[in-house]
Design an enzyme around this catalytic site. Structure first.
Site, PDB file in Angstrom:
ATOM      1  N   LYS A  13       0.866  -1.356  -0.201  1.00 12.37           N
ATOM      2  CA  LYS A  13      -0.056   0.014  -0.026  1.00 12.37           C
ATOM      3  C   LYS A  13       0.759   1.271   0.110  1.00 12.37           C
ATOM      4  O   LYS A  13       0.518   2.117  -0.807  1.00 12.37           O
ATOM      5  CB  LYS A  13      -0.962   0.129   1.042  1.00 12.37           C
ATOM      6  CG  LYS A  13      -1.818  -0.971   1.468  1.00 12.37           C
ATOM      7  CD  LYS A  13      -2.655  -1.156   2.747  1.00 12.37           C
ATOM      8  CE  LYS A  13      -1.600  -0.958   4.148  1.00 12.37           C
ATOM      9  NZ  LYS A  13      -1.348  -2.399   4.378  1.00 12.37           N
ATOM     10  N   ARG A  88      -9.479   1.269   8.528  1.00 12.87           N
ATOM     11  CA  ARG A  88      -9.041  -0.016   8.815  1.00 12.87           C
ATOM     12  C   ARG A  88     -10.117  -0.911   9.482  1.00 12.87           C
ATOM     13  O   ARG A  88      -9.910  -2.147   9.622  1.00 12.87           O
ATOM     14  CB  ARG A  88      -8.010  -0.172   9.648  1.00 12.87           C
ATOM     15  CG  ARG A  88      -6.551  -0.408   9.094  1.00 12.87           C
ATOM     16  CD  ARG A  88      -5.481  -0.357  10.096  1.00 12.87           C
ATOM     17  NE  ARG A  88      -4.394  -1.136   9.919  1.00 12.87           N
ATOM     18  CZ  ARG A  88      -3.303  -0.670   9.226  1.00 12.87           C
ATOM     19  NH1 ARG A  88      -3.335   0.620   8.992  1.00 12.87           N
ATOM     20  NH2 ARG A  88      -2.395  -1.324   9.006  1.00 12.87           N
ATOM     21  N   ARG A 160      11.380  -2.523  11.246  1.00 11.64           N
ATOM     22  CA  ARG A 160      10.489  -2.006  11.887  1.00 11.64           C
ATOM     23  C   ARG A 160      10.218  -2.705  13.356  1.00 11.64           C
ATOM     24  O   ARG A 160      10.188  -4.029  12.948  1.00 11.64           O
ATOM     25  CB  ARG A 160       9.266  -1.549  10.976  1.00 11.64           C
ATOM     26  CG  ARG A 160       8.554  -0.432  11.069  1.00 11.64           C
ATOM     27  CD  ARG A 160       7.757   0.078   9.975  1.00 11.64           C
ATOM     28  NE  ARG A 160       6.296  -0.773  10.052  1.00 11.64           N
ATOM     29  CZ  ARG A 160       5.236  -0.560   9.427  1.00 11.64           C
ATOM     30  NH1 ARG A 160       5.346   0.112   8.177  1.00 11.64           N
ATOM     31  NH2 ARG A 160       4.496  -1.164   9.585  1.00 11.64           N
ATOM     32  N   ARG A 171      -0.677  -9.406  13.011  1.00 14.80           N
ATOM     33  CA  ARG A 171      -1.294  -8.181  12.223  1.00 14.80           C
ATOM     34  C   ARG A 171      -1.893  -8.783  10.921  1.00 14.80           C
ATOM     35  O   ARG A 171      -3.173  -8.260  10.624  1.00 14.80           O
ATOM     36  CB  ARG A 171      -0.042  -7.392  11.481  1.00 14.80           C
ATOM     37  CG  ARG A 171       0.580  -6.396  12.592  1.00 14.80           C
ATOM     38  CD  ARG A 171       1.934  -5.897  12.073  1.00 14.80           C
ATOM     39  NE  ARG A 171       1.980  -5.189  11.181  1.00 14.80           N
ATOM     40  CZ  ARG A 171       2.882  -4.850  10.254  1.00 14.80           C
ATOM     41  NH1 ARG A 171       4.162  -5.434  10.453  1.00 14.80           N
ATOM     42  NH2 ARG A 171       2.909  -4.163   9.341  1.00 14.80           N
TER      43      ARG A 171
HETATM   44  P1  AP5 Z   1       4.975  -1.700   1.932  1.00 15.18           P
HETATM   45  O1  AP5 Z   1       4.694  -0.673   0.630  1.00 15.18           O
HETATM   46  O2  AP5 Z   1       5.735  -0.927   3.000  1.00 15.18           O
HETATM   47  O3  AP5 Z   1       3.666  -2.231   2.392  1.00 15.18           O
HETATM   48  P2  AP5 Z   1       2.399  -1.724   3.171  1.00 15.18           P
HETATM   49  O4  AP5 Z   1       1.211  -2.557   2.700  1.00 15.18           O
HETATM   50  O5  AP5 Z   1       2.360  -0.392   3.531  1.00 15.18           O
HETATM   51  O6  AP5 Z   1       2.555  -2.526   4.628  1.00 15.18           O
HETATM   52  P3  AP5 Z   1       2.721  -1.937   5.979  1.00 15.18           P
HETATM   53  O7  AP5 Z   1       3.483  -3.004   6.896  1.00 15.18           O
HETATM   54  O8  AP5 Z   1       3.165  -0.546   6.042  1.00 15.18           O
HETATM   55  O9  AP5 Z   1       1.143  -1.962   6.583  1.00 15.18           O
HETATM   56  P4  AP5 Z   1       0.470  -2.092   7.700  1.00 15.18           P
HETATM   57  O10 AP5 Z   1      -0.956  -2.081   7.222  1.00 15.18           O
HETATM   58  O11 AP5 Z   1       0.722  -3.220   8.721  1.00 15.18           O
HETATM   59  O12 AP5 Z   1       1.285  -0.943   8.451  1.00 15.18           O
HETATM   60  P5  AP5 Z   1       0.882   0.521   8.732  1.00 15.18           P
HETATM   61  O13 AP5 Z   1       2.106   1.549   8.814  1.00 15.18           O
HETATM   62  O14 AP5 Z   1      -0.301   1.068   7.883  1.00 15.18           O
HETATM   63  O15 AP5 Z   1       5.763  -2.926   1.111  1.00 15.18           O
HETATM   64  C1  AP5 Z   1       6.240  -3.966   1.820  1.00 15.18           C
HETATM   65  C2  AP5 Z   1       7.293  -4.388   1.651  1.00 15.18           C
HETATM   66  O16 AP5 Z   1       7.317  -5.096   0.188  1.00 15.18           O
HETATM   67  C3  AP5 Z   1       8.641  -3.241   1.395  1.00 15.18           C
HETATM   68  O17 AP5 Z   1       9.713  -3.623   1.627  1.00 15.18           O
HETATM   69  C4  AP5 Z   1       8.336  -2.934  -0.109  1.00 15.18           C
HETATM   70  O18 AP5 Z   1       9.637  -2.600  -0.828  1.00 15.18           O
HETATM   71  C5  AP5 Z   1       8.162  -4.488  -0.669  1.00 15.18           C
HETATM   72  N1  AP5 Z   1       7.344  -4.507  -1.915  1.00 15.18           N
HETATM   73  C6  AP5 Z   1       6.272  -3.664  -2.129  1.00 15.18           C
HETATM   74  N2  AP5 Z   1       5.582  -4.044  -3.199  1.00 15.18           N
HETATM   75  C7  AP5 Z   1       6.316  -5.005  -3.653  1.00 15.18           C
HETATM   76  C8  AP5 Z   1       6.312  -6.093  -4.918  1.00 15.18           C
HETATM   77  N3  AP5 Z   1       5.457  -5.793  -5.774  1.00 15.18           N
HETATM   78  N4  AP5 Z   1       7.038  -6.820  -5.058  1.00 15.18           N
HETATM   79  C9  AP5 Z   1       7.961  -7.006  -4.103  1.00 15.18           C
HETATM   80  N5  AP5 Z   1       8.199  -6.359  -3.151  1.00 15.18           N
HETATM   81  C10 AP5 Z   1       7.251  -5.319  -2.817  1.00 15.18           C
HETATM   82  O19 AP5 Z   1       0.483   0.478  10.152  1.00 15.18           O
HETATM   83  C11 AP5 Z   1       1.275   0.013  11.495  1.00 15.18           C
HETATM   84  C12 AP5 Z   1       0.365  -0.288  12.718  1.00 15.18           C
HETATM   85  O20 AP5 Z   1      -0.256   1.191  12.757  1.00 15.18           O
HETATM   86  C13 AP5 Z   1      -0.814  -0.969  12.473  1.00 15.18           C
HETATM   87  O21 AP5 Z   1      -0.735  -2.300  12.884  1.00 15.18           O
HETATM   88  C14 AP5 Z   1      -1.697  -0.315  13.707  1.00 15.18           C
HETATM   89  O22 AP5 Z   1      -1.380  -0.897  14.983  1.00 15.18           O
HETATM   90  C15 AP5 Z   1      -1.563   1.211  13.462  1.00 15.18           C
HETATM   91  N6  AP5 Z   1      -2.524   1.770  12.609  1.00 15.18           N
HETATM   92  C16 AP5 Z   1      -2.132   2.535  11.355  1.00 15.18           C
HETATM   93  N7  AP5 Z   1      -3.564   2.772  10.818  1.00 15.18           N
HETATM   94  C17 AP5 Z   1      -4.429   2.575  11.842  1.00 15.18           C
HETATM   95  C18 AP5 Z   1      -5.667   2.836  11.576  1.00 15.18           C
HETATM   96  N8  AP5 Z   1      -6.317   3.359  10.639  1.00 15.18           N
HETATM   97  N9  AP5 Z   1      -6.505   2.198  12.567  1.00 15.18           N
HETATM   98  C19 AP5 Z   1      -6.106   1.513  13.826  1.00 15.18           C
HETATM   99  N10 AP5 Z   1      -4.605   1.325  13.693  1.00 15.18           N
HETATM  100  C20 AP5 Z   1      -3.817   1.893  12.785  1.00 15.18           C
HETATM  101 MG    MG Z   2       2.820   1.263   4.732  1.00 13.47          MG
END
Ligand code: AP5
Ligand code: MG
Length: 214
Positions: A13, A88, A160, A171
């Site tokens: 994402k 979410r 991270r 997660r």
């Molecule tokens: P990346 O683009 O970083 O993936 P992502 O979907 O953004 O993953 P996140 O871990 O950031 O998502 P998340 O939803 O768990 O975390 P968030 O920060 O939102 O890609 C991942 C990896 O793959 C990278 O190394 C990239 O280079 C690689 N990659 C990407 N595309 C690729 C491809 N096509 N092929 C190969 N490799 C690829 O949230 C973290 C925490 O915050 C949550 O757990 C929660 O506790 C809290 N939080 C955040 N938002 C909320 C909310 N709205 N409500 C409640 N809690 C929340």
């Molecule tokens: Mg992310």
């Protein structure tokens, strides 16, 4: 253009949202990035959020919704935005719908980046994030020019805290229980599109831009 990125943790994402924001010149709003910045700066919000994030749990809706609604009211969001990691939960989606409705607006696209669970754990263990500017890399799929050093700002790269395998499993469980129902929600709203997130980053982006238009 108002876009929501949906998908499991690690689906890509953030990677796609950054590219969308650059191409269409709209702000990239990541609730995860906002929480991580608050943790780094030692704010009260950061302290509260960290206790949930470290366990792979969602931060309570009441700590998230107002934060995002305030952000969407800022001037730079007038021509659109890309939301990454919000909504979410169904209550978050309903709050977003209501907040936009009160401005006579609605979301245009919800894009689900679809990646099976088996691929996710592998991806997360290879992800590296810059402590300085938050840029994201992957040791195999999106490497930096110099190992361990950010291409953009020269900062140090780290794994991270919530990317440890046991936290990633949690997660994923939370994603299936609380976030996946949004796929139905946005299908009913008539704005859901799905892209295959297992192909190369550029190929995923091509599928995304085919949906959004040039
Ligand atoms: P990346 O683009 O970083 O993936 P992502 O979907 O953004 O993953 P996140 O871990 O950031 O998502 P998340 O939803 O768990 O975390 P968030 O920060 O939102 O890609 C991942 C990896 O793959 C990278 O190394 C990239 O280079 C690689 N990659 C990407 N595309 C690729 C491809 N096509 N092929 C190969 N490799 C690829 O949230 C973290 C925490 O915050 C949550 O757990 C929660 O506790 C809290 N939080 C955040 N938002 C909320 C909310 N709205 N409500 C409640 N809690 C929340
Ligand atoms: Mg992310």
């Amino acid at each position: 253009m108002k876009i929501i990125m949906l998908g499991a943790p690690g689906a890509g994402k953030g990677t796609q949202a950054k590219k969308i924001a650059a191409k269409y010149e709209i702000p990239h709003i990541s609730t995860g990035d906002i929480f991580r910045a608050n943790i780094k700066n030692g704010t009260e919000l950061g302290k509260k959020a960290k206790t949930y994030m470290d366990q792979g749990l969602l931060v309570p809706d009441e700590l998230v919704v107002d934060l995002v609604v305030d952000r969407l009211n800022q001037d730079d969001c007038k021509k659109g935005f890309v939301l990454d990691g919000f909504p979410r939960t169904i209550p978050q989606a309903e709050a977003l719908t209501e907040a936009l409705q009160s401005l006579g607006q609605s979301m245009d696209f919800a894009i689900d980046v679809n990646v099976p669970d088996q691929n996710i754990i592998n991806r997360m263990s290879g992800r590296r994030a810059c402590v300085g500017c938050g840029a994201t890399y992957h040791i195999v799929y999106a490497p930096t020019k110099t190992e361990g050093i950010c291409d953009h700002c020269g900062g140090e790269l780290i794994l991270r805290d919530d990317d440890k395998p046991e936290t990633v499993e949690n997660r994923l469980k939370v994603y299936h229980e609380q976030t996946q129902p949004l796929i139905d929600y946005y299908t009913k709203a008539g704005i859901l599109h799905t892209v295959d997130g297992t192909v190369d980053i550029e190929d995923v982006f091509k599928a995304v831009t085919d949906i959004l238009g040039a």
